[in-house]
Write an enzyme that holds these catalytic residues in place. Structure first.
Site, PDB file in Angstrom:
ATOM      1  CB  CYS A  75      -0.881   0.063   1.245  1.00 37.98           C
ATOM      2  SG  CYS A  75      -1.810  -1.416   1.600  1.00 37.98           S
ATOM      3  CG  HIS A  93      -5.912  -0.572   2.697  1.00 36.00           C
ATOM      4  ND1 HIS A  93      -7.134  -0.433   2.076  1.00 36.00           N
ATOM      5  CD2 HIS A  93      -5.365  -1.704   2.187  1.00 36.00           C
ATOM      6  CE1 HIS A  93      -7.313  -1.438   1.224  1.00 36.00           C
ATOM      7  NE2 HIS A  93      -6.263  -2.228   1.271  1.00 36.00           N
ATOM      8  CG  HIS A  95      -8.627  -6.070   2.967  1.00 33.69           C
ATOM      9  ND1 HIS A  95      -7.925  -7.168   2.517  1.00 33.69           N
ATOM     10  CD2 HIS A  95      -8.086  -5.001   2.342  1.00 33.69           C
ATOM     11  CE1 HIS A  95      -6.980  -6.765   1.674  1.00 33.69           C
ATOM     12  NE2 HIS A  95      -7.052  -5.460   1.562  1.00 33.69           N
ATOM     13  CD  GLU A 116     -25.308  12.866  15.782  1.00 31.24           C
ATOM     14  OE1 GLU A 116     -26.268  13.360  15.150  1.00 31.24           O
ATOM     15  OE2 GLU A 116     -24.533  13.539  16.486  1.00 31.24           O
TER      16      GLU A 116
END
Lengths: 224, 224, 224, 224
Positions: A75, A93, A95, A116
């Site tokens: 990443c 990040h 999953h 909210e």
């Protein structure tokens, strides 16, 4: 606590939330012009501070762990894209199943309003429509960087980008901001899935028009 | 950490994930030509290293715990089958609800495609169709060994075999690989159930043909 | 570990499983002719060994905690009923959402077959139909004792009795047996709810006849 | 344990329950005429006793943390409203997904009956209809105080008020009572959502009339 130790602690917490199982997902924390980042393909709930990499803003490896088998997270280029374009202090990040499923319910934009938890996203009020761009997944995570950049530029106010059938990238001005925003987004993704099951539109501002993916407008990267 | 201690620690983690409740499920770790394996019918989250068995590759008991009431896991012959046929370093068996439910949605093969977590399975890319063979359950776990062997031979690339209305066996080159693959499979099994609820096909490469178990081709053990 | 300490430890575990929230649910452990039992109306995850009661088999209080405000669990008479009729060594009562919802899907008997976890229930094989009697709830927990006794007598092989819109009582020869059977039942109750959502009959031996509560035979307490 | 430490410990527990993620939700504990309250916008699972505020019953800040960036919880005026009107010893506010979803299923009142957990709410028996008023959400949490007060006055027996698309406020005579009631309400909100999925009416006293939000009577704040 050092950023390296903090990354390990947060990764354990994210594992318990189901965000980073199977070595998937990750996070990085910025220290000035340096970015501390986890290695690729390791069990996220069992990392140690000695396994972390330090990258420069252009991706150059400044420090690396002693273990020669470790490589920086896949990443990395995406994390650095969010940091450079948004001056982010941390990027997460996941999953998360909720994020992944949410990408199956919408075409190019995840849209929700009047919940909210939207107020937990920077710049958003309860009556605002929260829009998260969805980019298409690619075979390799590093190839996503270009479309992530395009989405960030097309949606200058977004704090997150969803990746179809994959997960989500969220950033913030520091790790606390990135983490709490990720929690709010995850809640909203889950809410959208639950609302779909109950037959309730996610976008309260426009009635029942989100009844199915086929009825969504296709204009990817259209400005709000 | 010794393999015996590691098995106990992992079993506690698997219990928290809902994979080994009710004394169900289990795992083994191979050390060269020896296999460390848990006892049968005990609470998986409360095992101690002293309760472990050591088996030879042919199933002979090399070392056993002092407690005469303990017997090796009912899964032993299945674990050894995967180890011998695939040179596995560890095998995990779960009764995960997601795995069990996934076997109710497909006839002889679980099929999913274009979900990022597929990349966590050895040899698989994002655009590949992940296929997991499903074998029929039997009255005793030890009787499954023959059909498990047939499935492993029929699907030479699979890293897992589902057992109908029961659970899943997953292996890997070492415990880390076996565990992280199990996490990926479990995510995918859960995703398949959630996608079914949402009316979304699990196999993106062939459209809506997985709408129901009755429409599935029956060719069990057909090669991909 | 003393039975008092064990009850506290197990109650914390059950709280994490969602079985004993809101002070609901409970458990007892028998020591010969004495039964160690938790107090009524306390937070189950925060109990201490000093708060336990010791009852005789007829319900007489043999030992009580120093705190005069504490009273023995409302479940005491039900626990003692299961102990006397089945010679149980431990009894567990949960308000698990799965158990409660399962009672809404069936008339007088919960029925499931051909799920591996059925083998975790004493005397049951994979191909047996597991039947759990469902008794109607009453305004006070202590009033349930009579119908619990009737159900236990009518179903001499059952290890559990469901209470409509309430939860489940499970027993075993000792605490390990009671706990692991409760885990198996809970898995099966959850499976039944999930299968109903997916349109899959829970009783594989009789096809689709469990499609709705209105199609169930009403013969409460009929023998298997 | 001091109230400040207790608030931190409970907040960690509530985080694990999914009630206070994304800095949302909160709680306060009253000590005589003083109210200990958490700061606004912080990670609820990482608070320390030094971060707590002490307010007078009229909202005046009596003690504040050294960190000048901290402000009292946005919920302060709502917490104080419940304390003043009901003489509450503690108030809990959650963003639980179950509470939020429950507000989407009913118009002005959440109604459920004949579920055992109803008995965990003060003054309620198994055969009573539990009614929780639902107030509309506002852009700022502090603006909710007026409608919260109206709902508390209109429903003199309620122990909780739901806020549409937001969450719930629950109080009790002390922290144990507030917490255990919140657990019971949360169970009931979840049960209502699950029952809706299964097509089962939540109000057993009136048949199938809760089939959809459009069929609900609109009389907000009507007395029971």
């Amino acid at each position: 606590m050092s950023s390296s130790s903090l990354i390990c602690e947060l990764a354990r917490q994210f594992y318990d939330l189901g965000w980073v199982t199977g070595t998937g997902g990750g996070l990085c924390i910025r220290e000035g012009e340096r970015v501390i980042i986890a290695p690729s393909g390791v069990q996220k709930e069992r990392m140690t501070p000695e396994q972390m990499f330090t990258l420069a803003m252009d991706g150059t490896v400044l420090e690396r762990p002693a273990d020669p088998k470790l490589k920086p997270s896949e990443c990395s280029s995406l994390f650095l894209t969010a940091i450079r374009l948004r001056n982010a202090g941390a990027v997460i990040h996941t999953h998360s199943m909720h994020a992944m499923l949410a990408t199956l319910l919408f075409e190019s934009e995840f849209v929700i309003s009047e919940i909210e938890m939207i107020k937990g996203i920077q710049g958003m009020g309860y009556h605002d429509r929260l829009i998260v761009p969805i980019i298409e997944n690619t075979a390799r995570e590093s190839e996503l960087a270009e479309s992530l950049q395009a989405a960030i530029e097309a949606y200058p106010e977004t704090q997150a980008v969803l990746v179809r059938r994959h997960g989500v990238y969220v950033w913030g001005r520091d790790w606390v901001h990135a983490k709490t925003q990720t929690e709010c987004y995850d809640y909203l993704f889950r809410a959208a899935v639950e609302m779909r099951h109950l037959g309730i539109p996610t976008d309260a501002t426009k009635g029942a028009s989100d009844a199915g993916i086929s009825s969504r407008p296709a204009g990817q990267y259209a400005r709000r």
